[in-house]
Scaffold this active site. Structure first.
Site, PDB file in Angstrom:
ATOM      1  N   ASP A  86       0.778  -1.255   0.000  1.00  6.88           N
ATOM      2  CA  ASP A  86       0.000   0.000   0.000  1.00  6.88           C
ATOM      3  C   ASP A  86       0.806   1.300   0.000  1.00  6.88           C
ATOM      4  OD1 ASP A  86      -1.916  -1.964   0.289  1.00  6.88           O
ATOM      5  OD2 ASP A  86      -2.845  -1.131   2.085  1.00  6.88           O
ATOM      6  N   LYS A 116      -7.102  -4.704  -3.222  1.00  7.56           N
ATOM      7  CA  LYS A 116      -7.938  -5.320  -2.177  1.00  7.56           C
ATOM      8  C   LYS A 116      -8.933  -4.306  -1.653  1.00  7.56           C
ATOM      9  CE  LYS A 116      -4.290  -4.172   1.170  1.00  7.56           C
ATOM     10  NZ  LYS A 116      -4.891  -3.066   1.907  1.00  7.56           N
ATOM     11  N   CYS A 162      -1.769  -3.069   7.646  1.00 10.80           N
ATOM     12  CA  CYS A 162      -1.750  -3.934   6.463  1.00 10.80           C
ATOM     13  C   CYS A 162      -0.458  -4.732   6.313  1.00 10.80           C
ATOM     14  CB  CYS A 162      -2.059  -3.106   5.215  1.00 10.80           C
ATOM     15  SG  CYS A 162      -3.761  -2.459   5.264  1.00 10.80           S
TER      16      CYS A 162
END
Ligand SMILES: [Zn+2]
Length: 201
Positions: free
Chosen positions: A20, A109, A151
């Site tokens: 990310d 996602k 994450c």
């Protein structure tokens, strides 16, 4: 007889997963991780110097269309967050410091729900991260990126649960909060994650 060596059919293959690195998580975005820009520049430098030691270079993206209660006008920063990484917006794009990297796969996602682990996402052709790693005979994954306490942690723990050897290079990660980052490192450690830094072989 002891010491028999079973030959491996293929060498242990390695994947590098950058979690990310998206503009909304950088300074000035709605959900900034402190030190994100400096960390991303270190990741870019590492990829330049050592990227070719990995068989697969993968990036994940939080990519929300309508993630329900994951977005909130009154976020609790535990299960709900300010609006971030809306699909196809500038904030969801890979940050400029890593935008020119050659990724072998992009995993998105969280289209319709909150999703913290890269293993909850899929590439454009529908392959999951687990399928991609299995297809490429990957044994060892290095996880870096944002954020250590959310994450990165979720991706590393899922990778361990699936049986991969997992290293999280903490000097190429940034966390949101020092206390939850400490707890995340402890949880990853208990799960068997190692923490070699990017300067270690
Ligand atoms: Zn999200």
């Amino acid at each position: 007889m002891s010491g028999a060596v079973v030959p491996r059919l293929s060498p242990e293959r390695r994947a590098f997963i950058v979690v990310d690195p998206q503009s909304d998580f950088f300074e000035g975005g709605p959900l900034p991780v402190s030190g994100a820009t400096e960390t991303a520049e270190s990741i870019a430098r590492y990829l330049r110097d050592r990227g070719d030691t990995f068989d697969l270079r993968i990036v994940t993206q939080d990519w929300h269309v309508d993630p329900g209660g994951h977005w909130s006008d009154n976020p609790d920063y535990v299960t709900s967050w300010p609006v971030h990484c809306a699909a196809n917006t500038g904030g969801a794009q890979i940050h400029a410091s890593l935008a020119d990297e050659k990724w072998d796969a992009v995993i998105r996602k969280g289209l319709h729900e909150g999703a913290y682990s890269g293993f909850e996402g899929a590439s454009d052709d529908g392959s999951t991260l687990a399928e991609l790693l299995a297809t490429n005979d990957v044994h060892y994954v290095t996880v870096v990126g944002f954020a250590t306490d959310h994450c990165v942690k979720a991706t590393a723990l899922d990778a361990r649960a699936l049986g991969f050897d997992v290293n999280v290079a903490l000097d190429l990660c940034a966390g949101v909060d020092p206390e939850t980052t400490r707890l995340a490192i402890s949880a990853m450690s208990e799960a068997g994650v190692t923490f070699a830094t990017s300067s270690e072989p």
